[in-house]
Write an enzyme that holds these catalytic residues in place. Structure first.
Site, PDB file in Angstrom:
ATOM      1  N   ASP A 166       2.146  -2.900   4.850  1.00 17.91           N
ATOM      2  CA  ASP A 166       1.663  -4.142   4.412  1.00 17.91           C
ATOM      3  C   ASP A 166       3.093  -5.649   3.581  1.00 17.91           C
ATOM      4  O   ASP A 166       3.096  -5.129   2.662  1.00 17.91           O
ATOM      5  CB  ASP A 166       0.431  -3.835   4.126  1.00 17.91           C
ATOM      6  CG  ASP A 166       0.020  -5.466   4.195  1.00 17.91           C
ATOM      7  OD1 ASP A 166      -0.753  -5.292   5.340  1.00 17.91           O
ATOM      8  OD2 ASP A 166      -0.652  -5.672   2.479  1.00 17.91           O
ATOM      9  N   GLU A 226       5.881  -5.379   8.042  1.00 15.99           N
ATOM     10  CA  GLU A 226       5.834  -6.918   8.398  1.00 15.99           C
ATOM     11  C   GLU A 226       7.382  -7.130   6.871  1.00 15.99           C
ATOM     12  O   GLU A 226       7.090  -7.485   5.790  1.00 15.99           O
ATOM     13  CB  GLU A 226       3.982  -7.346   7.379  1.00 15.99           C
ATOM     14  CG  GLU A 226       3.592  -6.698   8.090  1.00 15.99           C
ATOM     15  CD  GLU A 226       2.039  -7.174   7.908  1.00 15.99           C
ATOM     16  OE1 GLU A 226       1.602  -7.850   8.686  1.00 15.99           O
ATOM     17  OE2 GLU A 226       1.929  -7.121   6.304  1.00 15.99           O
TER      18      GLU A 226
END
Ligand code: CA
Length: 720
Positions: A401, A430
């Protein structure tokens, strides 16, 4: 701000803050004395700068002891001296980091060893069964004790004295916990259920072959029509052969049928905001991390039996493995739920988080704090967690994340650890550029992909080019804007890495994760309601099919959000992270209603898995085999030249029909199309002329060497 206090802000820098009602003494008339009572030692101090009426900076000549009670005597004042920014210096990491020490409660049959890292604590006590045990501190700040006996399953916690305050704290290395993270639980893993050995992990030939399916444990089976017994739980996703009341497959068996190779689970480690004893009252995606090595209790059928959830998580992972599906865990190392309540902050205040140079907490993640992954002991914690999840839970990958908030060095070390496994471990994240207090060249962003070979990045250019900019709800893209951004499609479909088609998103085709929707933001279906409200539902479905089709037919790893294959809706909720089951659950009735679209997606996945040419691994190979064709705009067409089969793929994002000229004459089979009803009479094209309907996506396939007849993927005459 705390007053009447002295902060150690660097190795030789003290900041004195006094209440303005006490006048600052004149340094030269009343020289301060820095005193270490326990050792009867004084340290030399010199004056540096008066900042304002209540703040002055002093310099200490010698290095000061950390984790000791120091006092500054100045005139009438007696001020305590506490570490502050000094914990974020190189000096601190050099003096105190213990990257080789095993931390946590290590439980054997006859004794448990407790080790906690807290160089800044002045006292640390273990509380075990209402008894208190002192711990010994070594010069690196590791507090340790060994307690004889069998402590498997017992709760434990610590009391730590820091900056004059004593408070209870759980072990950040806890492996199990009482419900709602109340206390850590000691675990002897050698007597828990063991997972089958490594051979049980699905074989992965090449990670580029992956098709990822993003899933939330609770969403997957909480719906009343899921047909599973343990709805919303780890065990719910372990059940096989489950169906809706009308007999349509659900849960794990459905996912298996769809053909995805990897599931990516939203966080399964302990998170906040769901009462684990009454999970029906709240909902959370799971991005509020509390304890990183503990399974989330609300997914357990027995949240009050702390060891149960360990076995249940293992059972779920094993169930996926038995169906040949690899498991990727979503890990949230970039922030913690509430910094002040986090055991990291309680054990070494200020150490585990990033600050701006002006002393303000960095908040590039946008959720209040940024974990300083680059600091040695934060990095160690992350690596230890990865190691633990690999060897104890046998997971097959990690999704990071806000990976752009993690430093490149830590990501490389994670990769090194994963490379030691005997199967390839999927690492993706990400890679957004975020305003966190880390130099841009040290962030694990897609911009730095060259330094992170083998790590994959969510391709936001891919997403936004297909359906429009994420942050502008009316914006459209290729599939819903009549072919807008047609010029970008060659770049995206060839793996976003070839310079000849545009600025590469990543340096290598093995680094792009292609997607149009994920748990964040509107689902594609909801987005289309906003951008294309004038279009009828059938047209929006066609647009949706084009998007999913482009994801599955592009070079790079495709990523599908669970339910995307049946036009998943969250009823327009853009950020449903705590919105509850009615918004987030997988609606298994839709799975029945949209079985035709599911078949379309299944066919695309099967095609991709069957032919290597959809999963190329180098630019050279893509240059050789991927060819853009001349087509009437805004139709996009390209040819893939396989070893035995050629594919011509056309996508028409407009409401006009167009004539097509195939790249060569011959017999072209229709491998996949989203216009099955129109094409039923026509399973093949003879010659080189055909047409494409409005909003059609079609894959034509031609055997390269008519001599070798292909049957079920095997070439006749090979002797097989
Ligand atoms: Ca929890």
């Amino acid at each position: 701000m705390k007053k009447n206090i002295v902060w150690m802000d660097d190795v030789h820098l003290l900041t004195v803050i006094i209440d303005p009602i006490n006048k600052l003494p004149d340094f030269h008339q009343e020289e301060p004395v820095l005193f270490w009572e326990k050792e009867h030692q004084e340290f030399s101090i010199s004056f540096l700068e008066r900042i304002d009426d209540s703040t002055v900076q002093l310099a200490n000549k010698e290095e000061l002891p950390i984790g000791e009670e120091l006092t500054l005597l100045w005139g009438e004042m007696k001020l305590p001296v506490y570490p502050r920014a000094i914990v974020r210096t190189k000096w601190f990491d050099t003096h105190f980091s213990v990257t080789e020490t095993e931390l946590g409660a290590i439980c054997k049959d006859d004794a448990t060893t407790f080790s906690v890292w807290s160089p800044t604590a002045t006292a640390l006590t273990l509380v075990l069964e209402d008894k208190r045990y002192g711990l010994n501190r070594n010069k690196k700040g590791v507090w340790t004790t060994e307690i004889n006996g069998d402590w498997h399953g017992f709760p434990y916690e610590y009391e730590v004295t820091m900056n004059g305050v004593t408070q209870r704290v759980n072990d950040p290395y806890s492996k199990a916990m009482l419900a709602n993270s109340e206390k850590g639980i000691i675990v002897n893993f050698s007597i828990l259920d063991q997972m089958d050995n490594e051979q049980n992990r699905p074989a992965v030939r090449n990670l580029q072959d992956a098709v990822i399916y993003e899933l939330h444990v609770r969403d997957a089976t909480i719906h009343q029509e899921s047909g599973v017994m343990n709805r919303g739980k780890f065990l719910g996703l372990s059940e096989t052969g489950t169906t809706t009341s009308n007999g349509f497959s659900t849960g794990l068996s459905y996912i298996k049928e769809l053909g995805c190779t990897h599931v990516q689970l939203l966080p399964v480690n302990d998170y906040a905001r769901v009462d684990e004893r009454h999970p029906d009252k709240q909902y959370n995606w799971g991005y509020d991390p509390l304890y990183f090595q503990v399974p989330e209790g609300s997914y357990s059928v027995l949240p009050d039996r702390p060891l149960a959830r360990i076995n249940e998580l293992k059972a779920m992972i094993q169930a996926f493995h038995q169906e040949g599906i690899s498991v990727i865990l979503d890990v949230v190392f970039n922030h913690v739920f509430i910094m002040d309540e986090s055991p990291f902050e309680k054990l070494v205040p200020g150490y585990y988080f990033r600050y701006q140079p002006n002393g303000i907490l960095s908040n590039g993640t946008g959720v209040g704090n940024d974990v300083a992954t680059e600091r040695m002991m934060a990095q160690k914690f992350i690596l230890d967690t990865i190691d633990f999840m690999l060897h104890e839970y046998h997971v097959d990958g990690f999704r990071f994340d806000l990976m752009g908030a993690i430093d490149t060095e830590t990501m490389k070390l994670i990769q090194n650890r994963c490379n030691a496994e005997d199967i390839p471990i999927m690492l993706l994240g990400e890679g957004w550029e975020l305003p966190t207090a880390l130099p841009s060249d040290k962030k694990a962003t897609s911009f730095n992909s060259k330094k992170l070979e083998g790590i994959r990045f969510f391709n936001d250019q891919f997403r936004d080019s297909l359906k429009g900019n994420l942050f502008n709800q009316q914006d459209t893209g290729y599939i819903n804007g009549g072919g807008r951004f047609l010029e970008r499609i060659p770049h995206l479909m060839s793996g976003s890495s070839l310079e000849e088609y545009g600025d590469p998103f990543v340096s290598d085709v093995n680094q792009t994760v292609n997607f149009v929707e994920c748990h964040d933001n509107h689902t594609l279906w909801d987005r289309l309601q906003l951008t294309n409200s004038q279009a009828d539902e059938q047209t929006r479905k066609k647009m949706h099919q084009l998007a999913t089709g482009i994801v599955l037919l592009s070079q790079g790893v495709p990523f599908i959000h669970a339910g995307q294959e049946w036009f998943r809706s969250k009823q327009g909720d853009e950020n449903s992270y705590i919105s509850g089951d009615s918004i987030n659950q997988l609606d298994w009735n839709k799975r029945e209603q949209e079985k035709e679209n599911i078949s379309f997606v299944k066919a695309l996945i099967a095609l991709r898995k069957k032919y290597d040419v959809f999963r190329m691994t180098s630019k050279q190979e893509i240059r050789r085999r991927f060819h853009v064709m001349e087509t009437p705009q805004p139709v996009f067409g390209f040819t893939l030249l396989g070893d035995k089969n050629d594919f011509s793929i056309y996508i028409n994002p407009s409401n006009h029909k167009f004539d097509l000229h195939l790249p060569s004459s011959g017999k072209w089979n229709i491998a996949v199309t989203n216009h099955t009803s129109n094409r039923t009479e026509q399973q093949e094209i003879i010659g080189e002329y055909t047409s494409i309907d409005a909003y059609e996506l079609v894959v034509f396939q031609k055997m390269r060497k008519p001599a070798s007849v292909e049957v079920d993927g095997l070439s006749a005459g090979t002797g097989l």
